[in-house]
Design a protein around this motif. Sequence first.
Motif, mmCIF file in Angstrom:
data_model
loop_
_atom_site.group_PDB
_atom_site.id
_atom_site.type_symbol
_atom_site.label_atom_id
_atom_site.label_comp_id
_atom_site.label_asym_id
_atom_site.label_seq_id
_atom_site.Cartn_x
_atom_site.Cartn_y
_atom_site.Cartn_z
ATOM 1 N N GLY A 149 1.445 -0.795 -6.101
ATOM 2 C CA GLY A 149 1.172 -1.324 -4.768
ATOM 3 C C GLY A 149 -0.321 -1.531 -4.652
ATOM 4 O O GLY A 149 -1.086 -0.920 -5.397
ATOM 5 N N LEU A 150 -0.741 -2.404 -3.757
ATOM 6 C CA LEU A 150 -2.162 -2.703 -3.634
ATOM 7 C C LEU A 150 -2.783 -1.903 -2.490
ATOM 8 O O LEU A 150 -2.163 -1.706 -1.452
ATOM 9 C CB LEU A 150 -2.379 -4.189 -3.357
ATOM 10 N N SER A 151 -4.026 -1.480 -2.670
ATOM 11 C CA SER A 151 -4.793 -0.897 -1.574
ATOM 12 C C SER A 151 -5.272 -2.039 -0.678
ATOM 13 O O SER A 151 -5.233 -3.207 -1.072
ATOM 14 C CB SER A 151 -5.989 -0.131 -2.132
ATOM 15 N N ASN A 166 -9.438 -8.506 -1.610
ATOM 16 C CA ASN A 166 -10.076 -9.187 -2.739
ATOM 17 C C ASN A 166 -9.140 -10.137 -3.486
ATOM 18 O O ASN A 166 -9.478 -10.607 -4.570
ATOM 19 C CB ASN A 166 -10.619 -8.154 -3.742
ATOM 20 N N ASN A 167 -7.952 -10.370 -2.910
ATOM 21 C CA ASN A 167 -6.961 -11.254 -3.550
ATOM 22 C C ASN A 167 -6.613 -10.848 -4.976
ATOM 23 O O ASN A 167 -6.433 -11.693 -5.853
ATOM 24 C CB ASN A 167 -7.463 -12.703 -3.565
ATOM 25 N N GLU A 168 -6.539 -9.544 -5.193
ATOM 26 C CA GLU A 168 -6.180 -9.072 -6.531
ATOM 27 C C GLU A 168 -4.696 -9.363 -6.800
ATOM 28 O O GLU A 168 -3.900 -9.493 -5.869
ATOM 29 C CB GLU A 168 -6.391 -7.550 -6.618
ATOM 30 N N ASP A 169 -4.354 -9.448 -8.061
ATOM 31 C CA ASP A 169 -2.947 -9.605 -8.430
ATOM 32 C C ASP A 169 -2.726 -8.901 -9.773
ATOM 33 O O ASP A 169 -3.631 -8.230 -10.284
ATOM 34 C CB ASP A 169 -2.550 -11.090 -8.501
ATOM 35 N N TYR A 170 -1.535 -9.041 -10.320
ATOM 36 C CA TYR A 170 -1.204 -8.391 -11.581
ATOM 37 C C TYR A 170 -2.271 -8.658 -12.643
ATOM 38 O O TYR A 170 -2.740 -7.742 -13.322
ATOM 39 C CB TYR A 170 0.167 -8.867 -12.066
ATOM 40 N N PHE A 171 -2.666 -9.915 -12.784
ATOM 41 C CA PHE A 171 -3.574 -10.277 -13.863
ATOM 42 C C PHE A 171 -4.980 -9.711 -13.655
ATOM 43 O O PHE A 171 -5.581 -9.191 -14.592
ATOM 44 C CB PHE A 171 -3.617 -11.795 -14.033
ATOM 45 N N GLY A 223 0.804 -1.225 0.000
ATOM 46 C CA GLY A 223 0.000 0.000 0.000
ATOM 47 C C GLY A 223 0.830 1.265 0.000
ATOM 48 O O GLY A 223 0.302 2.355 0.188
ATOM 49 N N THR A 224 2.122 1.144 -0.232
ATOM 50 C CA THR A 224 2.991 2.317 -0.272
ATOM 51 C C THR A 224 3.369 2.591 -1.712
ATOM 52 O O THR A 224 3.623 1.671 -2.476
ATOM 53 C CB THR A 224 4.293 2.051 0.522
ATOM 54 N N GLU A 225 3.386 3.849 -2.072
ATOM 55 C CA GLU A 225 3.816 4.265 -3.404
ATOM 56 C C GLU A 225 5.343 4.170 -3.479
ATOM 57 O O GLU A 225 6.016 4.679 -2.592
ATOM 58 C CB GLU A 225 3.388 5.717 -3.578
ATOM 59 N N PRO A 226 5.893 3.513 -4.494
ATOM 60 C CA PRO A 226 7.345 3.273 -4.490
ATOM 61 C C PRO A 226 8.228 4.494 -4.753
ATOM 62 O O PRO A 226 9.371 4.526 -4.324
ATOM 63 C CB PRO A 226 7.538 2.239 -5.592
ATOM 64 N N HIS A 227 7.704 5.507 -5.455
ATOM 65 C CA HIS A 227 8.576 6.622 -5.823
ATOM 66 C C HIS A 227 8.969 7.409 -4.587
ATOM 67 O O HIS A 227 8.124 7.906 -3.867
ATOM 68 C CB HIS A 227 7.882 7.549 -6.806
ATOM 69 N N GLY A 228 10.270 7.534 -4.392
ATOM 70 C CA GLY A 228 10.739 8.338 -3.276
ATOM 71 C C GLY A 228 10.777 7.596 -1.955
ATOM 72 O O GLY A 228 11.273 8.101 -0.971
#
Length: 356
Positions: free
Chosen positions: A328-330, A336-341, A69-74
């Motif tokens: 990143g996932l919320s 909801n077990n979301e993933d890349y696909f 849940g964290t944004e990677p930039h910075g």
Amino acid sequence: MKNIKKFIFLLAGIILLSGCSKGGEAKNSSDASNKENKLKVYASVYPIYDFTKKIAGDKLDVEMVMPQGTEPHGWEPDSNAIKNLENADMFIYNGAGLESWTDKVLGSLSNKDLKVVEASEGVDLIKSTHSHDHEDEDHDHEAEGNHNHNHNHEAEENHNHNHEATENNHDHEDHDHEGHHHGPMDPHVWISPKNAKIEMENIKNALVELDKDNADYYESNYKKYAKMLDELDAKYKESLENLPKKEIVVSHEAYGYLCKDYGLTQIGVKGVNAETEPDAKKMAEIISYIKENNITTIFTEELIDPKVSNIIASETGCQVKVLSPIEGLSQEQVDNNEDYFSIMEENLENLVGALK
Ligand SMILES: [Zn+2]
């Protein structure tokens, strides 16, 4: 025979662990018993973590360096993240300038056995698409004020300078989501299924090398997901190629590789170095762009505040939809077990809705 091999492998693992656990014995031994002494692989950010888990299955202990849940930039690793890397067997990161902290942190580790893998190696990188920086430099400098004065120049001229700029800049920031300091190359390579396949192959090769005993398992997982990525790519192509519109208005320009693959153009609401909101002039530009191009949808992201998108939507009558950069996932996506696909499927649905 197999048991003996396993035993020797275990023993080697224990020796290895105790060899590099100065100061962290207690944690190590409890971790080791919990995770059945599996080799420990740390992935930097969500998409790399997801790809690695898919290939590794239950054979390796795969963890993510960044909190979910964290944004990677910075983002920069805290002492806990560094401790995790000290105790890891392998570290896999996206690269292409996404994780600006890797050089500094990896150089400072005492874990000299850590195997380091750059997942984006071999991807045909494109430049960050910040065309407004080139076309209208004066405007950009005005807009940024004194905040990060030379950032654009440094970023374009020298990758290392950009790292410095990122660090300095980040000290001033209070917002988790606003640290968008892209380097000269676009780091969001995974957003293209073709590139995701390259990253998965690199990850698979690294895992095969790390754990040869399970090479066949990793190879067959890779085959399965490579096929799914081919199918996803074909579906994107087929769904997008005959739609009348080709422009998407997005929060931050994370879709360069997707646009390149499927003939789209992205317009970013936030300037690349914008700390908070676009200024009035930029807002006016975007609003007139939306009207001129009959744009009906403004895309926001799951991890950012849709405030600016909502303002523009109310000015233009557009609808606001999510287009995920899969950085990143919320919590909702985790639940909801979301993933890349699954997210790429939702993205495609929303793209089709915006472009028809
Ligand atoms: Zn990004």
